[in-house]
Design a protein around this motif. Structure first.
Motif, PDB file in Angstrom:
ATOM      1  N   SER A 229       0.872  -1.223  -0.019  1.00  0.00           N
ATOM      2  CA  SER A 229      -0.110   0.156   0.156  1.00  0.00           C
ATOM      3  C   SER A 229       0.941   1.207   0.052  1.00  0.00           C
ATOM      4  CB  SER A 229      -0.942  -0.060   1.176  1.00  0.00           C
ATOM      5  OG  SER A 229      -1.613   1.072   1.256  1.00  0.00           O
ATOM      6  N   LEU A 230       1.921   1.185   0.783  1.00  0.00           N
ATOM      7  CA  LEU A 230       2.668   2.442   0.837  1.00  0.00           C
ATOM      8  C   LEU A 230       3.429   2.709  -0.440  1.00  0.00           C
ATOM      9  CD1 LEU A 230       4.510   4.414   2.462  1.00  0.00           C
ATOM     10  CD2 LEU A 230       6.150   2.511   2.942  1.00  0.00           C
ATOM     11  N   VAL A 239       0.161   8.781   2.283  1.00  0.00           N
ATOM     12  CA  VAL A 239       0.876   7.487   2.819  1.00  0.00           C
ATOM     13  C   VAL A 239       1.037   7.407   4.248  1.00  0.00           C
ATOM     14  CG1 VAL A 239       2.507   7.459   0.930  1.00  0.00           C
ATOM     15  CG2 VAL A 239       3.204   8.843   2.885  1.00  0.00           C
ATOM     16  N   TYR A 240       0.306   8.337   5.112  1.00  0.00           N
ATOM     17  CA  TYR A 240       0.326   8.434   6.513  1.00  0.00           C
ATOM     18  C   TYR A 240      -0.183   7.156   7.269  1.00  0.00           C
ATOM     19  CZ  TYR A 240      -0.370  13.172   4.428  1.00  0.00           C
ATOM     20  OH  TYR A 240      -0.072  14.223   3.478  1.00  0.00           O
ATOM     21  N   TYR A 241      -1.282   6.899   6.698  1.00  0.00           N
ATOM     22  CA  TYR A 241      -1.857   5.743   7.405  1.00  0.00           C
ATOM     23  C   TYR A 241      -1.182   4.311   7.150  1.00  0.00           C
ATOM     24  CZ  TYR A 241      -5.464   3.631  10.400  1.00  0.00           C
ATOM     25  OH  TYR A 241      -5.985   3.185  11.498  1.00  0.00           O
ATOM     26  N   LYS A 269       5.433  13.640   7.645  1.00  0.00           N
ATOM     27  CA  LYS A 269       4.702  14.107   6.301  1.00  0.00           C
ATOM     28  C   LYS A 269       3.394  14.775   6.603  1.00  0.00           C
ATOM     29  CE  LYS A 269       7.052  10.386   3.652  1.00  0.00           C
ATOM     30  NZ  LYS A 269       7.707  11.413   2.591  1.00  0.00           N
ATOM     31  N   ALA A 270       2.823  14.252   7.540  1.00  0.00           N
ATOM     32  CA  ALA A 270       1.556  14.944   7.810  1.00  0.00           C
ATOM     33  C   ALA A 270       1.523  16.563   8.045  1.00  0.00           C
ATOM     34  CB  ALA A 270       0.705  14.218   8.613  1.00  0.00           C
ATOM     35  N   GLU A 271       2.598  16.699   8.914  1.00  0.00           N
ATOM     36  CA  GLU A 271       2.831  18.033   9.427  1.00  0.00           C
ATOM     37  C   GLU A 271       3.217  18.894   8.331  1.00  0.00           C
ATOM     38  OE1 GLU A 271       5.161  20.044  13.230  1.00  0.00           O
ATOM     39  OE2 GLU A 271       6.108  18.404  12.116  1.00  0.00           O
TER      40      GLU A 271
END
Length: 665
Positions: A229-230, A239-241, A269-271
């Motif tokens: 998935s990544l 890609v966070y989850y 990455k989310a930040e």
């Protein structure tokens, strides 16, 4: 947990890419409107504008769509009416006005039905399912998704097939009791998404499969799907989850440094894009890892960060996880004051969530009621004066003929009761016959494959990365056949194979077929598992013991002894149903050929396994290395005889030795 309503997600990708910037194409379409007359070209221009604007400006999209609908009605342009209604519905969907959404999409589906546009019908069924899913009516949503899937398969529309499959899987994934059904649809959707090269779809399916395997405790399989998935989602950046889940697997394995690295990367990455919800989820993942590591201080710090982020966004589900984690962490530290404080906050939030959930269910019921009520009102308004006069005449006639009517009702009632009794008897017989037929089918095909055939009329072939195949054969069978009558020979083989069936069933293996005196079965299909090699070897040892006991009895009464050879190999295979009549479930690939060679290169009364299988079972079984043995059409292969199971005492001794070696190093 990633939850895309996939059919609508495909539409919103366009908006994500375009963002809020002006769209030159929209300006160009507006300019074209003044140039076109009231014809199908202008209708298509209006529809194109509606399709471009329904997310950014739903009100304008609805206005353009309604104008296109009116013009299409004047021109008797059915396809234009259907498309216009579709995009008007999408505008209302974005606004959250679900009654108007459903009305427009149902009208669109009626038009698609009239012009026999199956692709449009499948599209509307799927979109209607999304509305009912949002309203919490999973039963209605599932019914619509399955209808969409059936239509899509009939017309072989690959995109709509995979869309419906993923949506059906998402419904089944909501409950642990239906995870197997979710996996069935995801696994069948995956090869289709790969053929379409749709990375977002591949990432979604593999992520959800990984979550199911993680909940089942199959960490190796879960990690494989999360990593896949990544890789698929890297291009879109979503890609966070996947990173968080990879970290969860490593945390479960006690590989804390790796877990922290992946979950920190997810947070960073989310930040970068200020994705605060994913930042909160990453901090929850880190907190869980630190807690497993027994680093309570850092666990509390991460839980507090998650609490702050979730609180800002009013993300109650993540806030609940943060409160629960803080209550437990403070309790472990001995800070009972804070533990009690967060337990109170958790209890209060649970009550709120319960009420929200209850309100949503009530809203869903009210939504369905309103839909039915308004439809009834619309139907009543459509009745004209002539119809009303007919109804009045019927009422007058009914008064005059009431006695005759009552008599007829009594006669009909008697007939209906009799017919009902006959139907009950017939249905009972049909149910019994159905059970017998299903029982026969399950004796021929695996349950999962039989269900797929009954549902869709076809079974999709599947690749399996790791399956253990077992072959048996009787040495000197030709000589034995010459000494026995045909009836004696068949009876002997039948007794042996019935016993073999019982043994492999005990270990959950799948019988593939018998070819003459050869018998083939496999472990790890059609449902994948991590212990298939162990189960196949255990079954093989039971087969050896069974034949040894049989031959001892035969020897005492002077009967011929049967020499059984057994070969086992592990590797990738393809499995599926072949033929149109007399269905047969079979497996193919080099793994099958090597397993056959393992049998022919073995010895009577011995379980001969390959190097690949040996590496999977060596810690639990005593094996004798035979060296490299030549196998026809394969070459030299390392082979082993399995002598028996390692006792618990020997296992403990081995573990102690390994521990001492590790400690000294």
């Amino acid at each position: 947990m990633k939850r895309l309503i996939f059919g609508l997600a495909l539409i919103f990708i366009i908006v994500t890419i375009r963002g809020g910037n002006p769209d030159p194409e929209v300006d160009s379409l507006r300019a074209m409107l003044s140039q076109n007359e009231s014809d199908t070209v202008k209708v298509n221009t209006l529809i194109a504008l509606s399709s471009k604007l329904f997310v950014e400006n739903p009100n304008e999209a609805i206005a353009y769509g309604n104008e296109a609908k009116k013009m299409s009605e004047k021109l008797s342009y059915s396809k234009g009416m259907a498309l216009a209604s579709k995009y008007v519905g999408l505008g209302y969907y974005v606004k959250g006005n679900y009654f108007e959404t459903v009305q427009n999409w149902r009208y669109s589906m009626e038009l698609y039905t009239q012009i026999k546009d199956s692709s449009g019908i499948a599209n509307m069924l799927n979109n209607l399912g999304a509305v009912y899913n949002n309203e919490g009516d999973d039963t209605k949503a599932l019914d619509l998704y399955l209808q969409s899937l059936k239509v899509s398969q009939e017309i072989k529309d690959t995109l709509r097939i995979v869309t419906a499959m993923i949506n059906v899987g998402l419904i089944y994934q909501k409950l642990p009791s239906t995870h197997d059904k979710a996996m069935f649809y995801y696994r069948n959707a995956l090869p289709i998404t790969e053929s379409l090269e749709d990375q977002e779809a591949i990432g979604t399916v593999t992520l959800n499969l990984g979550e199911i395997y993680f909940e089942k405790g199959a960490l190796d399989t879960a990690l494989t799907y999360f990593e896949r998935s990544l890789e698929a989602l890297t291009e879109s950046g979503n890609v966070y989850y996947a990173l968080i889940n990879i970290g969860k697997v490593y945390a479960k394995r006690q590989q804390f440094q790796k877990a922290i690295r992946y979950q920190t990367e997810a947070y960073e990455k989310a930040e970068e894009v200020s994705a605060r919800l994913d930042m909160a989820r990453a901090q929850l993942g880190l907190a869980g890892t630190y807690e497993l590591k027994d680093d309570i201080g850092r666990a509390i710090s991460s839980y507090l960060k998650a609490e702050e982020l979730a609180g800002e966004m009013k993300a109650n589900y993540e806030l609940k996880l943060a409160y629960n984690g803080l209550a437990q962490a403070y309790d472990k530290r001995g800070d009972y004051r804070n533990a009690f404080l967060y337990q109170k906050l958790l209890t209060a939030l649970k009550d709120t969530l319960y009420n929200v959930s209850k309100d949503k269910k009530l809203q869903s019921l009210q939504f369905n009621f309103d839909i039915e009520k308004k439809e009834s009102e619309i139907n009543l308004l459509k009745k004209d004066k002539a119809l009303q006069e007919v109804i009045i005449q019927k009422k007058n006639f009914a008064k005059n003929a009431s006695l005759v009517g009552l008599t007829l009702i009594l006669i009909i009632a008697v007939i209906l009761i009799k017919n009902n009794r006959d139907k009950v008897r017939a249905n009972k017989l049909l149910d019994e016959q159905k059970e017998q037929i299903e029982g026969l089918v399950l004796n021929i095909l695996p349950k999962e494959v039989a269900t797929e055939l009954q549902t869709y009329g076809a079974a999709i072939p599947r690749n399996y990365d790791n399956v253990t195949v077992l072959f048996t054969d009787f040495k000197g069978f030709t000589m034995l056949a010459e000494k026995l009558t045909p009836i004696e020979l068949i009876c002997e083989l039948n007794d042996f194979f019935i016993a073999f069936d019982d043994i492999i069933s005990k270990f959950g293996l799948e019988k593939i077929k018998t070819i003459g005196d050869a018998y083939m079965c496999a472990g790890g299909i059609p449902v994948e598992s991590d212990d298939h090699a162990m189960r196949v070897v255990e079954a093989g040892l039971d087969l050896v013991k069974y034949m040894k006991d049989i031959n001892e009895k035969r020897k005492k009464v002077g009967e011929l002894e049967w020499g059984l050879r057994i070969g086992v190999h592990t590797g990738p295979i393809v499995a599926g149903v072949v033929g149109k009549k007399k269905y047969a479930y079979d497996i193919w690939g080099n793994t099958v050929n090597i397993a056959s060679r393992m049998e022919s290169s073995g010895e009577v009364g011995k379980l001969n396994i390959s190097e690949t299988t040996y590496q999977l079972i060596k810690d639990s079984y005593i094996c004798t290395h035979r060296g490299k043995i030549y196998a026809k059409n394969v070459g030299d292969i390392d082979m082993y005889f399995v002598d028996g199971k390692i006792s618990k005492l020997e296992q403990l001794a081995r573990e102690n030795i390994n521990y001492e070696k590790t400690r000294i190093e």
